[in-house]
Design a protein around this motif. Structure first.
Motif, PDB file in Angstrom:
ATOM      1  N   GLY A  18       0.269  21.010  28.565  1.00 60.14           N
ATOM      2  CA  GLY A  18      -0.308  21.804  27.390  1.00 60.14           C
ATOM      3  C   GLY A  18       0.417  23.254  27.377  1.00 60.14           C
ATOM      4  N   GLN A  19       0.033  23.992  26.513  1.00 62.81           N
ATOM      5  CA  GLN A  19       0.676  25.233  26.483  1.00 62.81           C
ATOM      6  C   GLN A  19      -0.500  26.448  26.482  1.00 62.81           C
ATOM      7  OE1 GLN A  19       3.890  26.035  25.849  1.00 62.81           O
ATOM      8  NE2 GLN A  19       4.189  23.793  26.065  1.00 62.81           N
ATOM      9  N   GLU A  20      -1.601  25.994  26.667  1.00 64.80           N
ATOM     10  CA  GLU A  20      -2.571  27.055  26.904  1.00 64.80           C
ATOM     11  C   GLU A  20      -3.803  26.449  27.746  1.00 64.80           C
ATOM     12  OE1 GLU A  20      -5.347  25.859  22.820  1.00 64.80           O
ATOM     13  OE2 GLU A  20      -3.457  27.284  22.681  1.00 64.80           O
ATOM     14  N   ALA A  21      -4.700  27.264  28.040  1.00 62.07           N
ATOM     15  CA  ALA A  21      -5.771  26.943  28.983  1.00 62.07           C
ATOM     16  C   ALA A  21      -6.503  25.880  28.351  1.00 62.07           C
ATOM     17  CB  ALA A  21      -6.565  28.137  29.476  1.00 62.07           C
ATOM     18  N   ALA A  22      -7.390  25.182  29.197  1.00 67.06           N
ATOM     19  CA  ALA A  22      -7.984  24.112  28.498  1.00 67.06           C
ATOM     20  C   ALA A  22      -9.547  24.105  29.294  1.00 67.06           C
ATOM     21  CB  ALA A  22      -7.404  22.516  28.532  1.00 67.06           C
ATOM     22  N   THR A  23     -10.641  23.588  28.535  1.00 68.36           N
ATOM     23  CA  THR A  23     -11.830  23.385  29.214  1.00 68.36           C
ATOM     24  C   THR A  23     -12.081  21.972  29.711  1.00 68.36           C
ATOM     25  OG1 THR A  23     -12.975  22.324  27.158  1.00 68.36           O
ATOM     26  CG2 THR A  23     -12.856  24.585  27.442  1.00 68.36           C
ATOM     27  N   ALA A  24     -12.849  21.767  30.583  1.00 68.72           N
ATOM     28  CA  ALA A  24     -12.979  20.618  31.360  1.00 68.72           C
ATOM     29  C   ALA A  24     -13.483  19.491  30.169  1.00 68.72           C
ATOM     30  CB  ALA A  24     -14.367  20.631  32.288  1.00 68.72           C
ATOM     31  N   ASN A  25     -14.110  19.861  29.016  1.00 63.85           N
ATOM     32  CA  ASN A  25     -14.372  18.691  28.045  1.00 63.85           C
ATOM     33  C   ASN A  25     -13.169  18.383  27.339  1.00 63.85           C
ATOM     34  OD1 ASN A  25     -17.180  18.504  28.258  1.00 63.85           O
ATOM     35  ND2 ASN A  25     -17.738  20.530  27.359  1.00 63.85           N
ATOM     36  N   THR A  26     -12.248  19.509  26.979  1.00 60.79           N
ATOM     37  CA  THR A  26     -11.110  18.915  26.501  1.00 60.79           C
ATOM     38  C   THR A  26     -10.217  18.265  27.377  1.00 60.79           C
ATOM     39  OG1 THR A  26     -11.004  21.110  25.204  1.00 60.79           O
ATOM     40  CG2 THR A  26      -8.787  19.857  25.561  1.00 60.79           C
ATOM     41  N   LEU A  27     -10.229  18.418  28.621  1.00 60.92           N
ATOM     42  CA  LEU A  27      -9.399  17.629  29.537  1.00 60.92           C
ATOM     43  C   LEU A  27     -10.081  16.229  29.675  1.00 60.92           C
ATOM     44  CD1 LEU A  27      -8.644  20.434  32.265  1.00 60.92           C
ATOM     45  CD2 LEU A  27      -7.020  19.266  30.847  1.00 60.92           C
TER      46      LEU A  27
END
Length: 122
Positions: A18-27
């Motif tokens: 990924g190019q940006e930070a992600a939330t646990a839900n997104t992951l």
């Protein structure tokens, strides 16, 4: 540097890609659809949060402070992580030269050429 379990590796693969930070839900959603071996499995977001917490303790991810929900990102690139692992293993060897010789003897001709080029730039 600690080794990674299967789910930790899958999460790191997503963060590295990924190019940006992600939330646990997104992951969690990406794990379910990314062909990571976890598709079709119902992972709870708390499971992903636990994995992220472990990765944070291992120094592999950082959590953005002050955001809700928390967003996570890899501390270093996949290449930096791999190089650190290689350095750690080499540093623990009683005979570094023998380990390097064994490693170099096992690389393909193309990899050997890459090593020659890289060493030529030092």
């Amino acid at each position: 540097m600690a080794s990674l379990g299967e789910l930790e590796r899958a999460v790191m693969d997503l963060l590295w890609a990924g190019q940006e930070a992600a939330t646990a839900n997104t992951l969690r959603d990406r794990l379910a659809s990314a062909g990571s071996g976890h598709e079709g499995k119902e992972l709870a977001v708390t499971t992903v949060l636990t994995v992220l917490s472990r990765l944070e303790k291992k120094g592999l991810v950082e959590r953005e402070r002050g955001t809700r929900p928390h967003r996570y990102q890899a501390v270093s690139s996949r290449e930096e992580h791999t190089a650190e692992l290689m350095h750690e293993v080499l540093g623990s060897a009683p005979d570094r030269e023998a380990v390097l010789a064994r490693f170099i003897g096992s690389v393909s001709e193309g990899e050997a050429e890459t090593l020659r080029k890289l060493l030529g730039h030092l």
